[in-house]
Motif scaffolding. Sequence first.
Motif, PDB file in Angstrom:
ATOM      1  N   UNK A 122       0.611  -1.359   0.317  1.00 60.79           N
ATOM      2  CA  UNK A 122       0.074  -0.202  -0.140  1.00 60.79           C
ATOM      3  C   UNK A 122       0.848   1.665  -0.149  1.00 60.79           C
ATOM      4  N   UNK A 123       0.415   2.173  -0.616  1.00 58.90           N
ATOM      5  CA  UNK A 123       0.753   3.727  -0.711  1.00 58.90           C
ATOM      6  C   UNK A 123       0.407   4.975   0.612  1.00 58.90           C
ATOM      7  N   UNK A 124       0.949   4.984   1.515  1.00 59.41           N
ATOM      8  CA  UNK A 124       1.735   5.562   2.681  1.00 59.41           C
ATOM      9  C   UNK A 124       1.233   6.727   2.059  1.00 59.41           C
ATOM     10  N   UNK A 125       0.215   7.676   2.981  1.00 55.44           N
ATOM     11  CA  UNK A 125      -0.218   9.059   1.620  1.00 55.44           C
ATOM     12  C   UNK A 125      -0.186   9.551   3.279  1.00 55.44           C
ATOM     13  N   UNK A 126      -0.699   9.583   4.502  1.00 54.59           N
ATOM     14  CA  UNK A 126      -0.177  10.580   5.870  1.00 54.59           C
ATOM     15  C   UNK A 126      -0.194   9.909   6.680  1.00 54.59           C
ATOM     16  N   UNK A 127       0.474  11.174   7.834  1.00 53.09           N
ATOM     17  CA  UNK A 127       1.146  10.785   9.472  1.00 53.09           C
ATOM     18  C   UNK A 127       0.845  11.294   9.570  1.00 53.09           C
ATOM     19  N   UNK A 128      -0.497  10.477  11.303  1.00 48.95           N
ATOM     20  CA  UNK A 128      -0.518  11.808  11.956  1.00 48.95           C
ATOM     21  C   UNK A 128      -0.060  11.418  13.771  1.00 48.95           C
ATOM     22  N   UNK A 129       0.576  11.782  13.708  1.00 50.83           N
ATOM     23  CA  UNK A 129       1.748  11.686  15.099  1.00 50.83           C
ATOM     24  C   UNK A 129       0.787  12.654  16.754  1.00 50.83           C
ATOM     25  N   UNK A 130      -0.114  12.975  16.390  1.00 52.44           N
ATOM     26  CA  UNK A 130      -1.154  12.760  17.439  1.00 52.44           C
ATOM     27  C   UNK A 130      -2.067  12.059  17.781  1.00 52.44           C
ATOM     28  N   UNK A 131      -2.498  10.851  16.548  1.00 55.55           N
ATOM     29  CA  UNK A 131      -3.142   9.532  16.976  1.00 55.55           C
ATOM     30  C   UNK A 131      -2.262   8.597  16.480  1.00 55.55           C
ATOM     31  N   UNK A 132      -0.922   9.323  16.346  1.00 55.56           N
ATOM     32  CA  UNK A 132      -0.422   7.743  16.322  1.00 55.56           C
ATOM     33  C   UNK A 132      -0.526   7.000  15.271  1.00 55.56           C
TER      34      UNK A 132
END
Length: 419
Positions: free
Chosen positions: A83-93
């Motif tokens: 799969x292609x990683x499109x977003x990272x949210x460090x707050x919600x991990x």
Amino acid sequence: MTSQSTDLRTTQILILGAGYSGVMAALRLAGRTKGLKTTIILLNAQDHFVERPRLHEQATGTVLQRRALPHMLRGTPVRFIQGRVVALNPTTQQVEVETGSGVQHFRYDYLINALGSRVNRPNIPGVQEYAHTLDPDGKLATDALRAKLTTLGKSPFRAVVVGGGATGIEAATQIKGCYPQSEVTIVTQGAVGAFKGAQVQKHLQGALREQAITPIEQASVLRVSADGVWLADQRIPADLILWAGGFVASPLAREAGLQVNAQNQLLVDPYLRSFSHPNIYAVGDAAFPVEEPGAPIRMSLFTALVSGAQAAENIAATLKGQPLQPLSFVWYGQGIALGPNDAVGFATYPVDQAWPLIFRRALAVRVRNFFVWYLSFALELERRFPGSFIWNGKGRYARQQRHSNRATAVGREVQRHAD
């Protein structure tokens, strides 16, 4: 939309990217976390491993062995998900991933950014539309370049390579070597081959002269068209344009609000952790250690393997309540291909400076090919024998810090007496 979450009884570790650093990190973690309640997931857009230092060969028709990632992970507890990683949210991990079955969200306790780098396409008119790159995927990447060369190779053609570093030189000499009827030009803002000192540069420029490759130095590209490259004072006709002017990391970390440099590399501490989010690690081309790890750092296959292994060691150490170890290493050497039958090779021990003894031609080709093969085979060895990948120089960072601290203390004492 579906969601993937961690079993509350386990620690979930996500590894983004399955190049040299990502696969090494996954395999080392698999070995170091035996007996611990962990889930290790390796995410990658493609289902096979890419030998990045051989893409110039693939572009000219060499058929490389296709290594499926699930096969490379066989016998380990690592889960591979394409799969292609499109977003990272460090707050919600969490990370958002586009897979064949739709968008999925994966939660993590620890994350390793191993997304690597791509050729930097600057905001110059025509580059996006007409310039090929030696990237593993994309509209004008390696496969498209191979198709273009196959079509052009039936008659004489003109190729312009933009970039006078190792990637540009390897691409230009490979094209000329496989298509001797071609007319190849290298355009660079500086001097061709000026990245490892005068002696190495002499050999690189000598190879270009032998192969009748034309260098145009101290020149900036103003725009690119379907049939040429435009400089300030001339237009260079071209049937093929290859852009090799440097690399940038994935913008994922920047878009997530993490601290990065101008190349989108995540700024990391000596243990390869993000300064703002210490449960996020970065390795390989995706990372930039703010403190020198015992030797100068640059994007390379070797530093990808070393940093991937070190990040895995540190996550395992955290889970076991053990002290972390800083990234620290020495360089061994470098080999640059100069077409199918030539290369230049030299030792760089320990701080990435070329030794006077330089190898060329058949010997250099064999040495370079061996190390390209070995550093790929090191992943298979790590799978079979966890912890088998080792490197020298692990104490250099600590010694460097001690010297720095002593120098600081002496400076303060001198200043105190002066006052």
